[in-house]
Scaffold this motif. Structure first.
Motif, PDB file in Angstrom:
ATOM      1  N   THR A 136       8.248  18.453  45.672  1.00  0.00           N
ATOM      2  CA  THR A 136       9.307  18.886  46.577  1.00  0.00           C
ATOM      3  C   THR A 136       9.567  20.362  46.288  1.00  0.00           C
ATOM      4  O   THR A 136       8.872  20.988  45.488  1.00  0.00           O
ATOM      5  CB  THR A 136      10.593  18.071  46.378  1.00  0.00           C
ATOM      6  N   SER A 137      10.581  20.916  46.932  1.00  0.00           N
ATOM      7  CA  SER A 137      10.885  22.333  46.728  1.00  0.00           C
ATOM      8  C   SER A 137      11.292  22.645  45.298  1.00  0.00           C
ATOM      9  O   SER A 137      11.164  23.782  44.840  1.00  0.00           O
ATOM     10  CB  SER A 137      11.999  22.770  47.686  1.00  0.00           C
ATOM     11  N   ASP A 138      11.783  21.630  44.566  1.00  0.00           N
ATOM     12  CA  ASP A 138      12.230  21.889  43.186  1.00  0.00           C
ATOM     13  C   ASP A 138      11.632  20.904  42.188  1.00  0.00           C
ATOM     14  O   ASP A 138      12.194  20.680  41.117  1.00  0.00           O
ATOM     15  CB  ASP A 138      13.756  21.856  43.108  1.00  0.00           C
ATOM     16  N   THR A 171       7.639  19.043  40.682  1.00  0.00           N
ATOM     17  CA  THR A 171       6.184  19.115  40.679  1.00  0.00           C
ATOM     18  C   THR A 171       5.578  17.767  41.013  1.00  0.00           C
ATOM     19  O   THR A 171       6.172  16.719  40.806  1.00  0.00           O
ATOM     20  CB  THR A 171       5.665  19.562  39.307  1.00  0.00           C
ATOM     21  N   GLY A 172       4.369  17.798  41.531  1.00  0.00           N
ATOM     22  CA  GLY A 172       3.642  16.597  41.925  1.00  0.00           C
ATOM     23  C   GLY A 172       2.556  16.984  42.908  1.00  0.00           C
ATOM     24  O   GLY A 172       2.255  18.170  43.086  1.00  0.00           O
ATOM     25  N   VAL A 173       1.942  16.012  43.551  1.00  0.00           N
ATOM     26  CA  VAL A 173       0.921  16.326  44.540  1.00  0.00           C
ATOM     27  C   VAL A 173       1.590  16.843  45.808  1.00  0.00           C
ATOM     28  O   VAL A 173       2.689  16.429  46.161  1.00  0.00           O
ATOM     29  CB  VAL A 173       0.034  15.102  44.858  1.00  0.00           C
ATOM     30  N   SER A 174       0.910  17.754  46.477  1.00  0.00           N
ATOM     31  CA  SER A 174       1.426  18.335  47.704  1.00  0.00           C
ATOM     32  C   SER A 174       0.500  17.998  48.861  1.00  0.00           C
ATOM     33  O   SER A 174      -0.716  17.916  48.687  1.00  0.00           O
ATOM     34  CB  SER A 174       1.549  19.854  47.560  1.00  0.00           C
ATOM     35  N   VAL A 175       1.070  17.781  50.039  1.00  0.00           N
ATOM     36  CA  VAL A 175       0.274  17.450  51.218  1.00  0.00           C
ATOM     37  C   VAL A 175       0.612  18.376  52.384  1.00  0.00           C
ATOM     38  O   VAL A 175       0.445  18.027  53.547  1.00  0.00           O
ATOM     39  CB  VAL A 175       0.486  15.976  51.632  1.00  0.00           C
ATOM     40  N   SER A 176       1.070  19.581  52.071  1.00  0.00           N
ATOM     41  CA  SER A 176       1.500  20.507  53.114  1.00  0.00           C
ATOM     42  C   SER A 176       0.332  21.169  53.822  1.00  0.00           C
ATOM     43  O   SER A 176       0.378  21.399  55.036  1.00  0.00           O
ATOM     44  CB  SER A 176       2.411  21.589  52.509  1.00  0.00           C
ATOM     45  N   ARG A 177      -0.721  21.492  53.078  1.00  0.00           N
ATOM     46  CA  ARG A 177      -1.876  22.183  53.643  1.00  0.00           C
ATOM     47  C   ARG A 177      -3.143  21.386  53.378  1.00  0.00           C
ATOM     48  O   ARG A 177      -3.203  20.593  52.436  1.00  0.00           O
ATOM     49  CB  ARG A 177      -2.015  23.584  53.047  1.00  0.00           C
ATOM     50  N   ASP A 178      -4.168  21.638  54.184  1.00  0.00           N
ATOM     51  CA  ASP A 178      -5.427  20.905  54.035  1.00  0.00           C
ATOM     52  C   ASP A 178      -6.048  21.102  52.662  1.00  0.00           C
ATOM     53  O   ASP A 178      -6.779  20.239  52.171  1.00  0.00           O
ATOM     54  CB  ASP A 178      -6.429  21.343  55.110  1.00  0.00           C
ATOM     55  N   SER A 179      -5.765  22.229  52.035  1.00  0.00           N
ATOM     56  CA  SER A 179      -6.352  22.536  50.727  1.00  0.00           C
ATOM     57  C   SER A 179      -5.551  21.964  49.562  1.00  0.00           C
ATOM     58  O   SER A 179      -5.961  22.092  48.407  1.00  0.00           O
ATOM     59  CB  SER A 179      -6.469  24.054  50.557  1.00  0.00           C
ATOM     60  N   ASP A 180      -4.422  21.329  49.832  1.00  0.00           N
ATOM     61  CA  ASP A 180      -3.559  20.823  48.761  1.00  0.00           C
ATOM     62  C   ASP A 180      -4.192  19.645  48.032  1.00  0.00           C
ATOM     63  O   ASP A 180      -4.978  18.887  48.607  1.00  0.00           O
ATOM     64  CB  ASP A 180      -2.199  20.405  49.322  1.00  0.00           C
ATOM     65  N   ASP A 181      -3.787  19.472  46.777  1.00  0.00           N
ATOM     66  CA  ASP A 181      -4.368  18.417  45.951  1.00  0.00           C
ATOM     67  C   ASP A 181      -4.045  17.028  46.471  1.00  0.00           C
ATOM     68  O   ASP A 181      -4.858  16.103  46.355  1.00  0.00           O
ATOM     69  CB  ASP A 181      -3.921  18.553  44.483  1.00  0.00           C
ATOM     70  N   GLY A 182      -2.869  16.858  47.088  1.00  0.00           N
ATOM     71  CA  GLY A 182      -2.520  15.548  47.632  1.00  0.00           C
ATOM     72  C   GLY A 182      -3.393  15.157  48.803  1.00  0.00           C
ATOM     73  O   GLY A 182      -3.731  13.975  48.973  1.00  0.00           O
ATOM     74  N   VAL A 183      -3.774  16.125  49.621  1.00  0.00           N
ATOM     75  CA  VAL A 183      -4.685  15.860  50.732  1.00  0.00           C
ATOM     76  C   VAL A 183      -6.060  15.471  50.204  1.00  0.00           C
ATOM     77  O   VAL A 183      -6.685  14.515  50.683  1.00  0.00           O
ATOM     78  CB  VAL A 183      -4.781  17.096  51.659  1.00  0.00           C
ATOM     79  N   LYS A 184      -6.531  16.213  49.197  1.00  0.00           N
ATOM     80  CA  LYS A 184      -7.815  15.878  48.586  1.00  0.00           C
ATOM     81  C   LYS A 184      -7.777  14.487  47.963  1.00  0.00           C
ATOM     82  O   LYS A 184      -8.723  13.702  48.089  1.00  0.00           O
ATOM     83  CB  LYS A 184      -8.171  16.905  47.513  1.00  0.00           C
ATOM     84  N   LEU A 185      -6.665  14.153  47.314  1.00  0.00           N
ATOM     85  CA  LEU A 185      -6.515  12.834  46.695  1.00  0.00           C
ATOM     86  C   LEU A 185      -6.623  11.732  47.741  1.00  0.00           C
ATOM     87  O   LEU A 185      -7.342  10.738  47.543  1.00  0.00           O
ATOM     88  CB  LEU A 185      -5.172  12.757  45.975  1.00  0.00           C
ATOM     89  N   ILE A 186      -5.914  11.884  48.847  1.00  0.00           N
ATOM     90  CA  ILE A 186      -5.962  10.877  49.910  1.00  0.00           C
ATOM     91  C   ILE A 186      -7.377  10.747  50.458  1.00  0.00           C
ATOM     92  O   ILE A 186      -7.902   9.635  50.634  1.00  0.00           O
ATOM     93  CB  ILE A 186      -4.974  11.230  51.038  1.00  0.00           C
ATOM     94  N   ASP A 202      10.963  10.951  43.301  1.00  0.00           N
ATOM     95  CA  ASP A 202      11.883  10.792  42.174  1.00  0.00           C
ATOM     96  C   ASP A 202      11.216  11.107  40.843  1.00  0.00           C
ATOM     97  O   ASP A 202      11.877  11.090  39.799  1.00  0.00           O
ATOM     98  CB  ASP A 202      12.426   9.363  42.124  1.00  0.00           C
ATOM     99  N   TYR A 203       9.915  11.372  40.870  1.00  0.00           N
ATOM    100  CA  TYR A 203       9.152  11.641  39.650  1.00  0.00           C
ATOM    101  C   TYR A 203       8.536  13.023  39.715  1.00  0.00           C
ATOM    102  O   TYR A 203       8.318  13.581  40.795  1.00  0.00           O
ATOM    103  CB  TYR A 203       8.041  10.602  39.470  1.00  0.00           C
TER     104      TYR A 203
END
Length: 311
Positions: free
Chosen positions: A227-229, A231-246, A63-64
């Motif tokens: 999401t598709s529309d 911005t925020g952290v992404s966890v789709s691929r191993d190189s994504d920032d959300g994966v690194k954050l976790i 939602d953010y």
């Protein structure tokens, strides 16, 4: 002739050195584990005592969005940085984190992440400093906090304007944090210049880490998830920032040691093959909101719901 020294950790209730007011104040200032260990002299250690992947995932919210400015003009905003460096594959990340403290009419507050960025370790330090300056200006930061490691040089550049676009620098906004020994775990010890400006402070790392972890587990953090529309952290691929954050938030762990005087000490450690830069910058964010005073008044939303979420 050899001998053995025995020591005891006496609880504050039975100690003549502490009053009922001391205990009440400690209960307000300390986390649950810290209060049990330090005040009640109980060997308290909850299972899974730092962050799990689930803890971090539960902060993600679609939602953010990441934003170019705060939600509210009167909210308290902070911009924190953990400076990295190195040229090999194990080089540490430089991490920037911007956040806004949002308070609702029921008195509860949350830390809403406005932006998160992992900078290229190969970037020149001057470029990183000016990038940080842009964030301070963009988010109208009330508090800027950087680490004192490399941050000593960065701190001086930002405070005195050595490498910033603004030649006056940011002495009134930016300071640095240094982990070290303090008399009491809840203390922060400031170092000032000849003009009484706060330059950097020393604080207890384990206590800071514990309180940051508790704030995440208490659902005080909101991290936008892409999401598709949006911005925020992404966890789709191993190189994504959300994966690194976790990975970096969950890497550190606590070990318990006993000092020569019989007191128990909590140390924060990270496996040698893991990075913990995101964990450090999250700790700085907690310090910026909770230990560095600001006169700003946060906005009280006329709802108990989060901003951007329909009543």
């Amino acid at each position: 002739e050899s001998y053995t020294v025995h020591a005891w950790h006496v609880d504050w209730i039975n100690s003549p050195l502490h009053s009922a007011a001391d205990i009440a104040r400690a209960k307000q200032q300390m986390g649950e584990m810290e209060f049990a260990n330090e005040v009640l002299a109980q060997f308290y250690e909850p299972e899974d005592n730092l962050l799990s992947e689930r803890d971090v995932q539960e902060t993600f919210n679609t939602d953010y969005n990441f934003r170019d400015s705060p939600y509210n003009d009167d909210s308290t905003t902070v911009v924190v940085a953990d400076w990295g460096g190195g040229k090999d594959k194990h080089a540490s990340d430089t991490v920037f984190l911007a956040a806004e403290e949002v308070t609702y009419e029921n008195g509860e507050s949350e830390y809403v992440i406005l932006n998160l960025s992992y900078l290229d370790p190969a970037d020149k330090k001057r470029e990183q400093i000016r990038n940080y300056e842009r964030w301070v200006q963009q988010y109208d930061a009330d508090v800027g906090l950087v680490d004192y490691g490399f941050g000593e040089q960065a701190m001086e550049s930002l405070q005195h304007g050595y490498d910033t676009v603004d030649p006056d620098g940011y002495m009134d906004t930016v300071s640095a944090v240094h982990y070290g020994n303090v008399k009491n775990a809840t203390d922060i010890k400031w170092v000032t210049d000849d003009n009484a400006n706060n330059l950097f402070f020393t604080c207890d790392k384990s206590r800071t880490a514990t309180r940051m972890v508790e704030s995440i587990r208490d659902n005080k953090w909101i991290i936008p998830r892409a999401t598709s529309d949006s911005t925020g952290v992404s966890v789709s691929r191993d190189s994504d920032d959300g994966v690194k954050l976790i990975e970096q938030l969950t890497a550190p762990y606590k070990t318990l040691a006993e000092t020569t005087t019989g007191n128990k000490r909590v140390d924060i450690e990270t496996p040698g093959n893991s990075r913990d830069d995101s964990f450090d910058v999250a700790c700085f964010l907690w310090l910026a909101f909770n230990e560095i005073g600001t006169d700003e008044t946060v906005t009280n939303f006329a709802t108990t719901n989060r901003p951007g979420v329909a009543d």
